[in-house]
Design a protein around this motif. Structure first.
Motif, short mmCIF file in Angstrom:
data_model
loop_
_atom_site.label_atom_id
_atom_site.label_comp_id
_atom_site.label_asym_id
_atom_site.label_seq_id
_atom_site.Cartn_x
_atom_site.Cartn_y
_atom_site.Cartn_z
N GLU A 147 0.82 -1.21 0.00
CA GLU A 147 0.00 0.00 0.00
C GLU A 147 0.85 1.26 0.00
OE1 GLU A 147 -1.92 -3.38 2.23
OE2 GLU A 147 0.03 -2.37 2.29
N ARG A 150 2.02 1.71 -3.57
CA ARG A 150 0.87 1.97 -4.42
C ARG A 150 0.38 3.41 -4.21
NH1 ARG A 150 -2.61 -1.55 -6.86
NH2 ARG A 150 -0.69 -2.63 -7.41
N ALA A 151 0.46 3.92 -2.99
CA ALA A 151 0.07 5.31 -2.75
C ALA A 151 0.97 6.26 -3.54
CB ALA A 151 0.14 5.62 -1.25
N TYR A 254 -11.12 -0.84 -3.38
CA TYR A 254 -9.80 -0.92 -2.79
C TYR A 254 -9.07 0.41 -2.91
CZ TYR A 254 -10.67 -5.94 -3.09
OH TYR A 254 -11.21 -7.18 -2.98
N ARG A 255 -9.24 1.07 -4.03
CA ARG A 255 -8.54 2.32 -4.27
C ARG A 255 -8.88 3.37 -3.21
NH1 ARG A 255 -9.52 4.44 -10.11
NH2 ARG A 255 -8.85 2.28 -10.49
N HIS A 257 -9.05 3.07 -0.20
CA HIS A 257 -8.28 2.90 1.04
C HIS A 257 -6.83 3.34 0.88
CE1 HIS A 257 -11.47 0.83 3.19
NE2 HIS A 257 -11.73 0.17 2.07
N LEU A 258 -6.42 3.75 -0.30
CA LEU A 258 -5.05 4.18 -0.52
C LEU A 258 -4.89 5.67 -0.25
CD1 LEU A 258 -4.25 2.18 -3.75
CD2 LEU A 258 -3.48 1.70 -1.44
#
Length: 258
Positions: A147, A150-151, A254-255, A257-258
């Motif tokens: 994560e 990915r952020a 899901y996105r 939560h980033l």
């Protein structure tokens, strides 16, 4: 296009000696036309956490940093150090640029267990601009969290750099997995400078490396190599993300939560 170099060398508990080594690696990177040199976790202070609260902890105005401040090199340096400042001692990445005072570019967010006493955790991700590239910064254990990278990818970085200190053994097994995975799933280059030599309790893995956005290792310094580099183009990063659109296809649930 920017040329990014990764450097690797043993260090000690002698801050002056570590600064001199960093300066020499910077000169070598500059000779190859590098815009940025990445060095390992706590490189200037020496990694051994025990005793880090002594004279191995630096401040931004520490005169021992002068050889990196005043050497006139056009190559920027990102290098690990224990740094005192507001909020406590940080496991930090210092940034050196020609003509500027050093600055804390990033403070490690995810502290390893032995680091949680001597250090206060950082608070934020950090994206810097280097020769037209957007560069995300991390330290060692940060690479274990998909994560985290990915952020940065969603922030549009072209490159994530990690200053690290993995030991030979089980830690090295994870090291070999983390960095190609973070590059592939985030669609960006990953450059990791790992510590070399020994800290007295174990031998560092080394193998500082450059990984491309498809997860392929483009350069690996082994245990004893000193310098490698890669030319990074934002256009190449965009092309890879178009061909492997993990970021675009991540489900919105899901996105969020980033």
């Amino acid at each position: 296009m920017a040329r990014i170099a990764v450097g690797q060398a043993p260090f000690s508990a002698d801050v002056d000696a570590n600064v001199a080594t960093a300066r020499d690696l910077r000169a070598a990177a500059s000779a190859e036309g590098a815009d940025l040199l990445v060095l390992s976790e706590l490189f200037l202070s020496g990694y051994r956490v025990a005793g880090i609260d002594g004279d191995r902890t630096l401040t931004l105005d520490d005169p021992r940093l002068a050889p990196l401040v005043d050497d006139g090199s056009p190559t920027e340096v990102l290098v690990g150090a224990a740094v005192d400042g507001p909020g406590g001692r940080r496991n930090a990445v210092l940034r050196f640029r020609a003509g500027d005072a050093p600055e804390v570019a990033y403070a490690k967010l995810h502290l390893w267990e032995s680091e949680r006493g001597p250090f206060a955790a950082g608070h934020d991700l950090s994206v810097i601009e280097v020769a037209g590239l957007r560069v995300g910064l991390g330290v060692c254990y940060d690479a274990g969290f998909p994560e985290f990278s990915r952020a940065y990818a969603h922030a549009g970085v072209d490159l994530i750099v990690f200053s690290s200190a993995f030991l030979i053994g089980e830690e090295a097994d994870r090291y070999d997995i983390y960095h190609p995975a973070r590059a592939l799933e985030s669609g960006c280059f990953v450059v990791v400078s790992d510590a070399a030599g020994s800290d007295g309790d174990g031998r560092f893995y080394g193998h500082s490396r450059i990984v491309d956005p498809r997860g392929r290792v483009r350069a690996d310094l082994g245990e004893t190599g000193a310098l490698a580099w890669v030319d990074v183009s934002p256009a190449d990063v965009r092309a890879t993300r178009s061909a492997l659109p993990y970021l675009d296809h991540l489900l919105p649930a899901y996105r969020a939560h980033l």
